[in-house]
Design an enzyme around this catalytic site. Sequence first.
Site, short mmCIF file in Angstrom:
data_model
loop_
_atom_site.label_atom_id
_atom_site.label_comp_id
_atom_site.label_asym_id
_atom_site.label_seq_id
_atom_site.Cartn_x
_atom_site.Cartn_y
_atom_site.Cartn_z
N TYR A 149 13.06 -3.73 -5.09
CA TYR A 149 12.00 -3.74 -6.09
C TYR A 149 10.92 -2.68 -5.90
O TYR A 149 10.46 -2.07 -6.85
CB TYR A 149 11.32 -5.12 -6.09
CG TYR A 149 10.02 -5.18 -6.85
CD1 TYR A 149 10.01 -5.28 -8.24
CD2 TYR A 149 8.80 -5.10 -6.18
CE1 TYR A 149 8.81 -5.31 -8.94
CE2 TYR A 149 7.60 -5.13 -6.88
CZ TYR A 149 7.61 -5.23 -8.25
OH TYR A 149 6.43 -5.24 -8.94
N CYS B 164 0.82 -1.21 0.00
CA CYS B 164 0.00 0.00 0.00
C CYS B 164 0.85 1.26 0.00
O CYS B 164 2.04 1.21 0.28
CB CYS B 164 -0.88 0.05 1.25
SG CYS B 164 -2.02 -1.33 1.39
N ASN C 124 -0.07 1.20 5.64
CA ASN C 124 0.82 0.42 4.79
C ASN C 124 1.57 -0.54 5.69
O ASN C 124 2.22 -0.11 6.64
CB ASN C 124 1.79 1.35 4.05
CG ASN C 124 2.90 0.60 3.32
OD1 ASN C 124 4.00 1.11 3.17
ND2 ASN C 124 2.62 -0.59 2.86
N GLY C 125 1.48 -1.82 5.38
CA GLY C 125 2.15 -2.82 6.20
C GLY C 125 1.23 -3.99 6.47
O GLY C 125 0.21 -4.15 5.81
N GLY D 215 0.20 0.30 -5.05
CA GLY D 215 -1.10 -0.37 -4.92
C GLY D 215 -2.05 0.04 -6.01
O GLY D 215 -2.24 1.24 -6.25
#
Length: 462
Positions: free
Chosen positions: A252, A12, A112-113, A38
């Site tokens: 990445y 996210c 996010n996570g 995302g």
Amino acid sequence: MKEPFDRMREECGVFGIYNHADVSRLTYLGLHQLQHRGQESAGIVTSDTKRFYSHLGMGLVSDVFNQSVLDRLRGRHSIGHVRYGTAGMSLLVNAQPIVVATAWGPLALAHNGNLTNAQILRQRLEKEGSIFQTSADSETILHLIAKSDAKTFVAAMKDAFSQVEGAYSIGILTPKALYAVRDPWGVRPLHIGRLNGSFVLASETCAFEIIGGRLVREVNPGEIVCLDDQGIRSVEKLPSSGRAQCIFEFIYFSRPDSQIFGKSVYQVRRELGRQLAREAPVRADIVVAVPDSANCAAVGYSEQSGIPFEIGLIRSHYVGRTFIEPKQAIRDFGARMKYSVVPEAIRGKRVILVDDSIVRGTTSRKLIRMLRQAGAREIHIKISSPPIVGPCFYGIDTPRDKELIAFRLKTDRIKEYLRADSLTYLSLGGMLKATGLPPRDFCTACFTNMYPIPVPAHGTMK
Ligand code: AMP
């Protein structure tokens, strides 16, 4: 019936602004910059200090929002979110920011996570009477804040975050303030920026650039930062016993024009390529990147080895999630939609093909076949990270053990499966060295199976 946690789709991006007249448009632009984090859903919640305005939808930021929607999102403060997803369990109910009404007032949360103890907490909360609206782990945090009997909102947040474990970089909007919270390990990035008299928070710094903002600093691991009329204030600190920053953000996930963990992603990726060339030299005519994620590493490899960099593969950015396959099967159709070979660059050449990672091996295998068809004489695969042997439980979408090719096969067998002339991965030490940061500050669980934050049924400690 209880919905399962959809833990495999947790990548996210988070973006928020405190105090700007054009808040919805700037948030839209910020989220647009974080789109790579995302693509399943996008959402913005704004506040005019009296009430919230929200719009959430499935799809890309540019599909979810238009002028009239943005006009309806009033106020000067915002929080926004983009969420990753694959087909199947894409549900609007799981789109974020999640908005709830609590005794502290309305709250909007963007996460996010991935929380590692969310299921246990959820079961306890449900027994105590909490009614969950989503199957997302993030909602647990809101229930814990809502139920806290702490005296202040900040103390309630501290109370809640002391109970959750795992990876979280979070923005929380209240009617009059924006909070940024990062887990004590600092697994995912989170930054604070400034735009004249406004404050901004974002997963990656590339989101500040587009609105003309500038980076102020990272949110420190375990820190709760308040952005409000009094400025940028660190209001709480959760105890932290060391960092576990996600190395895969460098490999990445993050954009090369971002700074994360205090370093330029571009420079780290280029150094990963240089290190790979030092560790794994091979005679060849050209270095080709698997675009776009391996571009910087391939440039670094070329620079260090002196072998020319060539644009041998082109990536289409317009592959939608649904595309129409011709009736007569075309071999490697999916890969061909995404990548095409430039035959003039490849024909008769000994090719070094640089990619950032191998997950299932599907991409490399198909690209090798396409390169051979285009006349490549030799193909040497160079990977700018070590073999991926374990899943991520902290917010990167990697499949479980058995689907990871390096979990099942040794490197020489993978080489055979890919039909490459050679295959070399970057060493763990070489990867960590390329970051220029202390090795102990990273989570490398996907490469080592050493999980710094305990994971139910996995549990190895760093
Ligand atoms: P695979 O084809 O399964 O071996 O996947 C490897 C390719 O996917 C590489 O080209 C990577 O750049 C890319 N990749 C690596 N990790 C991820 C991820 N979490 N989500 C999407 N793509 C990824």
